[in-house]
Design a protein around this motif. Structure first.
Motif, PDB file in Angstrom:
ATOM      1  N   GLU A 158      -2.454   2.556   9.287  1.00  0.00           N
ATOM      2  CA  GLU A 158      -3.701   3.322   9.314  1.00  0.00           C
ATOM      3  C   GLU A 158      -4.153   3.689   7.899  1.00  0.00           C
ATOM      4  N   LEU A 159      -3.209   4.071   7.050  1.00  0.00           N
ATOM      5  CA  LEU A 159      -3.565   4.497   5.693  1.00  0.00           C
ATOM      6  C   LEU A 159      -3.926   3.318   4.794  1.00  0.00           C
ATOM      7  N   ARG A 202      -7.805  -5.500   8.781  1.00  0.00           N
ATOM      8  CA  ARG A 202      -8.442  -4.186   8.893  1.00  0.00           C
ATOM      9  C   ARG A 202      -8.198  -3.373   7.627  1.00  0.00           C
ATOM     10  N   ARG A 203      -9.259  -2.765   7.126  1.00  0.00           N
ATOM     11  CA  ARG A 203      -9.123  -1.874   5.976  1.00  0.00           C
ATOM     12  C   ARG A 203      -8.528  -0.539   6.422  1.00  0.00           C
ATOM     13  N   GLY A 204      -7.637  -0.001   5.601  1.00  0.00           N
ATOM     14  CA  GLY A 204      -7.059   1.294   5.894  1.00  0.00           C
ATOM     15  C   GLY A 204      -7.964   2.420   5.404  1.00  0.00           C
ATOM     16  N   TYR A 205      -7.527   3.652   5.643  1.00  0.00           N
ATOM     17  CA  TYR A 205      -8.339   4.812   5.300  1.00  0.00           C
ATOM     18  C   TYR A 205      -8.638   4.894   3.805  1.00  0.00           C
ATOM     19  N   PHE A 206      -7.680   4.511   2.951  1.00  0.00           N
ATOM     20  CA  PHE A 206      -7.915   4.610   1.513  1.00  0.00           C
ATOM     21  C   PHE A 206      -8.992   3.618   1.068  1.00  0.00           C
ATOM     22  N   ARG A 247      -3.656   1.696  -6.477  1.00  0.00           N
ATOM     23  CA  ARG A 247      -3.581   0.334  -5.959  1.00  0.00           C
ATOM     24  C   ARG A 247      -2.707   0.369  -4.708  1.00  0.00           C
ATOM     25  N   LEU A 248      -3.029  -0.450  -3.731  1.00  0.00           N
ATOM     26  CA  LEU A 248      -2.252  -0.485  -2.498  1.00  0.00           C
ATOM     27  C   LEU A 248      -2.087  -1.929  -2.035  1.00  0.00           C
TER      28      LEU A 248
END
Length: 450
Positions: A207-208, A223-227, A259-260
């Motif tokens: 989710e994040l 899917r893009r996360g919340y950040f 960065r993630l």
């Protein structure tokens, strides 16, 4: 009367100090306002009579009068008085709170951040003509503690990219987070709120940070996360104290590097965001107990705001009550509700363990269930709440109590007669002159008879 939008850029500054007055005048003009700088109350009366102003910024201590008394005097005779913002020293905060209860729009405590003053003035100027001073998003309460928070947020937003907010459930942590976001990123930027306690541990990372197609069973597309969703805006991590330790380490890396890496992804993704964390827990104690990482704690604890519970800032309780009642009345104009002064005292004494959230729900319930316009104690305390649950009633002069009762009754009769002075005086069995003097003394206003 002129259209408010045609006069929105004119401001009346009432300040006798030459240095402060000149500095503020120059700043207001740089911000695009036309300024009438008045050194005395008499000058202000003349300026307000000669021009239409969007905002009045006034000191309380003036050489020829008290700025608060000037406001109350004008309020009794000017049905369309522009919003007043008072500049006050710490020792005059109680007076400023009284003026807000009487109808003033806002106050700011000296010494103040000029940028914070500009934000308040612009908000009032943009809202001129709509009688909703309590609905301003910039107003967090009238207590000194909440005013200090509100006045510090513009400065914090300019210099900090993260903020930690602590406080009991229901005190308004998310509201403060959203206000910080408005200052830091702007109202158009995304604000993504995440309740860390509501997402299962097994789903929190996805989710994040998001995931790629095929990262796990059921991941049929990326899917893009919340950040990533908050790019250029703010991520609000509510109840961060409930985040598992394994996730805290991954969060720390994202906060440090901006960065993630998505689940199943191979390349890191740069992310731009402001971060606001909130919790009702004692994070320092959790660190000592090994339940919260110390490195993450020090990373998010750079700027810390504690929001006090309502029982520690009781002057905010009647302010919120009137705010919520006004909101109900605007949504249901056919049902005008008002608070019995005795009920207001009982509400102020109650501890409100659910804080602002509980108070708001109590007011809404009372407005809906009350059979008449006057909200008595039964409307609030009829379902198990104990009006004396916190402490005995504070001592109070009889004259003050009678004045509140008189003010409430006059307000009711004025509303019944549409604010018409002559009709109201006849209904009360007093002369028009006597009514006028009472309204002036009690800080009420009526329409001029045509």
């Amino acid at each position: 009367m002129a259209n408010p939008s045609e006069t929105r850029s004119r401001l009346c500054l009432i300040e006798d100090d030459e240095i402060i007055g000149e500095s503020l005048t120059d700043r207001f003009r740089l911000e695009g306002f036309d300024v009438d700088w008045c050194h005395t109350g008499a000058d202000a009366r003349a300026a307000l009579a000669a021009h239409r102003h969007a905002v009045v910024v006034s000191d309380i201590r003036l050489p020829d009068c008290n700025g608060g008394d000037l406001f109350l005097d004008l309020l009794a005779s000017a049905p369309m008085l522009p919003p007043f913002l008072f500049m006050t020293a710490f020792g005059s905060i109680d007076r400023a709170v009284e003026l807000i209860k009487a109808g003033a729009a806002d106050y700011i405590t000296k010494p103040f951040d000029p940028d914070a003053l500009i934000v308040k003035v612009r908000a009032l100027a943009d809202g001129y003509g709509a009688r909703q001073p309590l609905a301003s998003a910039e107003v967090l309460g009238v207590s000194p503690a909440m005013r200090r928070i509100a006045e510090s947020l513009p400065r914090l937003a300019r210099h900090a990219d993260s903020l930690l907010i602590t406080g009991e459930s229901g005190v308004g942590k998310e509201h403060v987070a959203r206000l910080f976001h408005r200052y830091a990123a702007g109202p158009q930027a995304p604000f993504v709120a995440v309740n860390c306690a509501a997402i299962p541990d097994t789903l929190l990372e996805a989710e994040l940070f998001g995931y790629e197609k095929g990262a796990f069973t059921g991941a049929t597309k990326a899917r893009r996360g919340y950040f990533e969703q908050a790019g250029g805006g703010t991520v609000f991590l509510d109840e961060i104290g409930d985040m598992p330790l394994s996730m805290q380490a991954k969060l720390l890396r994202v906060l440090q590097e901006h960065r993630l890496q998505r689940l199943g992804g191979e390349s890191p993704i740069a992310v731009d965001f402001h971060l606001v964390c909130a919790t009702h827990c004692d994070l320092r104690a959790m660190v000592d107990e090994g339940r919260f990482r110390d490195d993450l704690y020090y990373r998010i604890h750079v700027i810390h705001l504690r929001i006090a519970p309502l029982r520690e800032r009781r002057e905010d309780i009647p302010w919120f009550v009137h705010h919520f009642v006004d909101a109900f009345n605007r949504a249901h104009p056919e049902e005008k509700r008002r608070i019995d002064p005795r009920t207001e005292e009982a509400l102020t004494r109650y501890a409100w363990p659910g804080n602002v959230r509980e108070l708001k729900h109590a007011v809404e319930r009372a407005c809906i269930l009350s059979p008449g316009p006057l909200l008595g104690a039964d409307a609030f305390f009829g379902e198990g709440l104990d009006a004396g649950a916190d402490q005995p009633p504070p001592s109070r002069p009889l004259a003050d109590y009678l004045m509140d009762c008189e003010r409430d009754y006059l307000r009711m009769v004025l509303e019944q007669h549409g604010g018409h002075m002559t009709h109201t005086a006849e209904a009360l069995g007093i002369t028009r002159k006597t009514l006028w003097e009472k309204l002036r003394r009690l800080g009420l206003q009526a329409h001029e008879d045509l």
